[in-house]
Design a protein around this motif. Structure first.
Motif, PDB file in Angstrom:
ATOM      1  N   ASP A 131     -26.966  22.766   1.869  1.00 58.40           N
ATOM      2  CA  ASP A 131     -27.974  21.763   1.547  1.00 58.40           C
ATOM      3  C   ASP A 131     -29.306  22.487   1.518  1.00 58.40           C
ATOM      4  N   GLU A 151     -32.422  21.465   1.331  1.00 57.61           N
ATOM      5  CA  GLU A 151     -33.461  20.968   2.231  1.00 57.61           C
ATOM      6  C   GLU A 151     -33.174  21.368   3.662  1.00 57.61           C
ATOM      7  N   ALA A 167     -24.366  13.926  -9.119  1.00 54.85           N
ATOM      8  CA  ALA A 167     -25.700  13.612  -8.581  1.00 54.85           C
ATOM      9  C   ALA A 167     -25.980  14.438  -7.326  1.00 54.85           C
ATOM     10  N   ASP A 168     -25.003  14.519  -6.485  1.00 56.79           N
ATOM     11  CA  ASP A 168     -25.159  15.276  -5.251  1.00 56.79           C
ATOM     12  C   ASP A 168     -25.439  16.746  -5.562  1.00 56.79           C
ATOM     13  N   GLU A 175     -28.831  17.409  -7.057  1.00 55.52           N
ATOM     14  CA  GLU A 175     -29.874  17.269  -6.043  1.00 55.52           C
ATOM     15  C   GLU A 175     -30.026  18.575  -5.272  1.00 55.52           C
ATOM     16  N   ARG A 176     -28.914  19.204  -5.026  1.00 54.45           N
ATOM     17  CA  ARG A 176     -28.961  20.459  -4.292  1.00 54.45           C
ATOM     18  C   ARG A 176     -29.454  21.601  -5.168  1.00 54.45           C
TER      19      ARG A 176
END
Lengths: 726, 117
Positions: free
Chosen positions: A706, A708, B15-16, B19-20
């Protein structure tokens, strides 16, 4: 049993033999000592007696001598007087002599004349009131004649002992011509030797020691003795005296034998021989008594020792029995515990097999559905998501079991590290609220009064406590139920902050009976509505172990059918950093890692590119290492603090990430311990996280990475100073 | 065909992933690059030659890659296979490898279609 008895008998016999031997040694020793002492005493006593007797003998002797001297002087005087008075040619010479003798209390007078050619005087006239005649005195005339040889004014006197009489005679020369005048006085010996001067009386009624005997002899006859009837007997008639005489030692004690055994000594005084002796029975009487007392004392002491030993033995035996009883009770308790544990384990296995089979069956079912709808991507996607969730649940179960196993076999490893309690709380809330949402449970959370956010403590363990309690609250809830969690600071002092974590649910609750054992592994409350509960019953056990280790406190308030509230009181050290680290805006990722030099150790090209992209987007300079060895070399060759963070893939060829991390941490440079090292790995098991921590890594990021989260971790670690526990 | 359609076809969460990885282009770039990654072929060979160590490492890396690229199905099957191979045994591994292969082939097919246009 027989062997034991025989051994005990043997020991008893040996002990008895030892006691007897000791008593013999003591008795012999005492006997030797007392014998020497008694002999010494007897010798002193006999020496004293001999000394006394000597003094008495000397006194008697002197008295006798004095008496003799006086008498002889008188007789001599008489002799000299008569010699001048006599008319030696008178025809009445005999009457004159008689008259003189009677008037002077003389028993006899003899007058002699020396014939030509002879020194021996011929008696010309004499008087005697007894049987004495010329023959009686002839030897004396002969001797005197030889001595004086006719010298006119010589005299001689002597006391002689003859036939029971003392004869005090004096012989003087006639004066007119050669010849002698002999005068004598005659006394019976017993008349002369009265009690005052009789040597035989010196030992009359004399007592020395018990049965002590004294003899005084003149060498032949017993002159005195403290034994009646012995005076006058021959010294040689007494065996003891004979032996003492034969020994030829004086003034020392020697052992002699008659019918009995004696010890005695011989001493001499002038013409007297003094023999003193005592029977051994009298001499060593004290020895016998002492030996007896010694033996009695020894016996009593022995009995006391035996009694004490017996008492001590009994006491020890009682203690041993008590210990054995306690041991048996403990064994029984452990056996019961083992039985209960086995039952719980059996129950656990039953439940586990159900708990694991259920989701596995679910997964298989979903796979079949996916296979069936092979051309329906939406259905397939739905199946995959569900499979993913179910598998996560399975992973949780297995992780719980592994963790519980670890906790039960070794001390929970505890690493104190700096963390933000609000962040930790929010992290847990973030994923548990999803669980709650899926089950239709209302979930609320809040933090209150957090003045000291940055703390030092067991972050991992605290997270686990929060997670397990909240998960249980969700799991054991009712449809449309609720879970409310709150974390608040309750106080602080001297660098320590106190917190209260409360987790309240409206779930199935627990009864009193279950509350007592709720922290035991594999224990789960039974639901009354027939629904099978999920989980294996390890969550609370893990929570309790962590809380106990940290010295914190947990309490529970629960009512069956209504709900449960867990309250955990936590105490943590406040971190030095008083203010929160600079909050990096998440909005502008391009600046977040601006200027950071980040070393990425990743052997896979594509994985590296993905991470590199994420970091470069955030403004970082990325340095690549293709394996652990290269990562070590790059860090070693860099300037201190040049590298701001290291992202380390765990599984790499040559040198893996864990080994590389350990090497870097052990380097001798200022930033070796402080540079943040983050593990990147596809595995997210508790063991993997733990291994990374042990190696010295600060954080663990599981794939899919991830962005972030990655950036947040890097900045947080960098700002908090990174570092490792080692 | 867009890369989103590729993900949709595979039933994956586009989408996931975006986003990453921030942009569609990045997702596309990495997805295409995935095809040149050697881990699957290394895994296949290792399964054939029964090299448990190599198979384990390849499965593990493939899992990570798949997860990073949002290929969750492949990530799941590779993860299952990894766990079996972690013990360096092949008990049940062949079946699991078949699933990996199916997943990989699906991705390969769709991405190749996308890349070929």
């Amino acid at each position: 049993m027989n062997k034991k008895n025989n051994k005990e008998k043997e020991i008893g016999i040996i002990q008895l033999a030892v006691f007897i031997l000791i008593s013999i040694i003591i008795e012999v020793f005492v006997a030797l000592l007392t014998t020497a002492s008694d002999k010494n005493t007897a010798e002193k006593q006999m020496n004293a007696v001999s000394q006394y007797v000597k003094e008495q003998c000397i006194r008697c002797d002197e008295l006798v001598n004095e008496d003799t001297s006086r008498s002889l002087y008188e007789v001599s005087d008489k002799a000299f007087s008569i010699r001048s008075m006599l008319d030696y040619t008178s025809e009445t010479l005999e009457e004159e002599i008689k008259s003189f003798a009677e008037s002077n209390r003389l028993n006899g007078i003899f007058v002699t004349v020396n014939v030509e050619g002879s020194t021996v005087g011929q008696v010309i006239s004499y008087y005697s009131d007894g049987n004495e005649d010329e023959q009686t005195w002839y030897p004396y005339f002969e001797e005197f004649g030889a001595l004086t040889d006719g010298i006119l004014y010589k005299s001689y006197s002597e006391r002689i002992n003859k036939n029971g009489y003392y004869y005090d005679y004096a012989m003087v020369s006639r004066g007119d011509q050669k010849g002698e005048v002999l005068c004598y006085r005659k006394q019976r010996i017993e008349d002369v030797e009265d009690e005052r001067i009789s040597i035989s009386n010196i030992l009359k009624s004399f007592v020395f020691g018990p049965d002590g005997i004294v003899y005084v002899t003149d060498g032949y006859t017993v002159m005195a003795s403290n034994v009646e009837g012995k005076v006058g007997m021959l010294a040689s008639e007494t065996e003891v005296v004979r032996e003492l005489r034969q020994s030829d030692t004086e003034n020392s004690l020697i052992r002699v034998k008659d019918k009995d055994i004696y010890h005695g000594m011989r001493s001499k005084c002038r013409n007297w021989y003094i023999y003193t002796y005592m029977p051994d029975g009298s001499i060593f009487n004290r020895r016998s008594i002492i030996l007896l007392y010694t033996f009695l004392i020894y016996l009593i002491t022995l009995m006391v020792i035996v009694a004490i030993r017996h008492t001590v033995f009994k006491k020890k035996q009682a203690e041993q029995e008590k210990k054995d009883e306690a041991y048996r009770a403990e064994k029984e308790k452990l056996a019961q515990k083992a039985i209960r544990a086995n039952e719980a384990k059996a129950d656990f296995l039953r439940r586990m097999s159900h708990d694991i089979r259920t989701p596995i069956n679910g997964i298989r079912g979903l796979v079949e559905i996916g296979e069936y709808y092979y051309d329906d991507p939406e259905r397939q996607k739905d199946c995959r998501e569900k499979i993913w969730n179910v598998s996560e649940y399975l992973l949780d179960i297995v992780n719980d079991m592994l963790d519980m196993n670890k906790l039960s076999t070794e001390d929970p490893e505890w690493k104190d590290e700096q963390f933000s309690i609000t962040e930790l709380f929010e992290e847990v809330v973030a994923f548990t609220c999803v669980q709650a949402k899926e089950l239709g449970i209302t979930f609320t959370s809040e933090t209150k009064n957090i003045e000291h956010d940055y703390l030092i403590g067991g972050k991992v363990q605290l997270k686990r406590i929060f997670t397990n309690l909240i998960s249980n609250a969700i799991k054991y809830n009712k449809p449309s139920g609720s879970v409310d969690v709150c974390c608040r600071e309750t106080g602080s002092e001297d660098g320590i902050a106190h917190f209260e974590f409360k987790c309240a649910d409206t779930g199935i609750g627990m009864d009193e009976e279950f509350i007592k054992k709720m922290y035991e592994p594999f224990e789960r409350e039974n639901q009354t509505d027939g629904k099978t509960l999920e989980g294996v019953g390890l969550g609370l056990s893990i929570v309790k172990k962590f809380i106990d280790k940290a010295g914190w406190n947990i309490s529970v308030d629960s009512k069956k059918g209504e709900g449960t509230t867990f309250t955990v009181n936590i105490t943590l050290k406040v971190a030095e950093q008083k203010t929160k680290p600079i909050e990096v805006s998440l909005i502008n990722d391009k600046e977040k890692l601006l200027g950071y030099n980040i070393l990425v150790a990743e052997d896979n090209e594509l994985n590296y590119e993905i991470v590199e992209f994420m970091l470069k987007v955030a403004g970082a300079n990325v340095i690549r290492a293709v394996d652990g060895k290269q990562a070590i070399d790059i860090f070693k060759n860099s300037k201190e603090f040049e590298i701001d963070a290291i992202l380390m893939d765990v599984m790499m060829p040559e040198v893996d990430g864990l080994t590389a991390t350990k090497e870097i941490r052990n380097m001798d440079r200022a930033d070796a311990k402080t540079v943040p090292i983050i593990a990147m790995t596809a595995s997210a098991f508790a063991d993997d996280v733990e291994n990374a921590r042990i190696a010295g890594m600060n954080a663990h990021i599981a794939k899919p990475i991830d962005r972030e989260k990655l950036i947040k971790n890097i900045t947080r670690l960098k700002n908090s100073g990174g570092g490792c526990s080692k | 065909m867009t890369i989103k359609e590729v993900y949709d076809a595979l039933g994956e969460n586009y989408a996931d992933c975006v986003e990453r990885l921030l942009t569609e282009e990045n997702v596309a770039r990495f997805a295409v690059k995935f095809l040149s990654d050697k881990n699957f072929s290394t895994l296949a060979v290792a399964m054939k030659t029964r090299d448990a160590e190599k198979a384990f490492i390849a499965a593990h890396t493939l899992k990570g890659l798949a997860q990073n690229l949002g290929f969750s199905a492949l990530g799941k099957s590779a993860s299952d296979l990894t766990e079996v191979l972690r013990g360096r045994t092949f008990d049940g591994a062949d079946e699991l490898f078949k699933q990996v292969e199916r997943n990989y082939n699906s991705i390969s097919f769709e991405v190749k279609k996308f890349a070929g246009q």
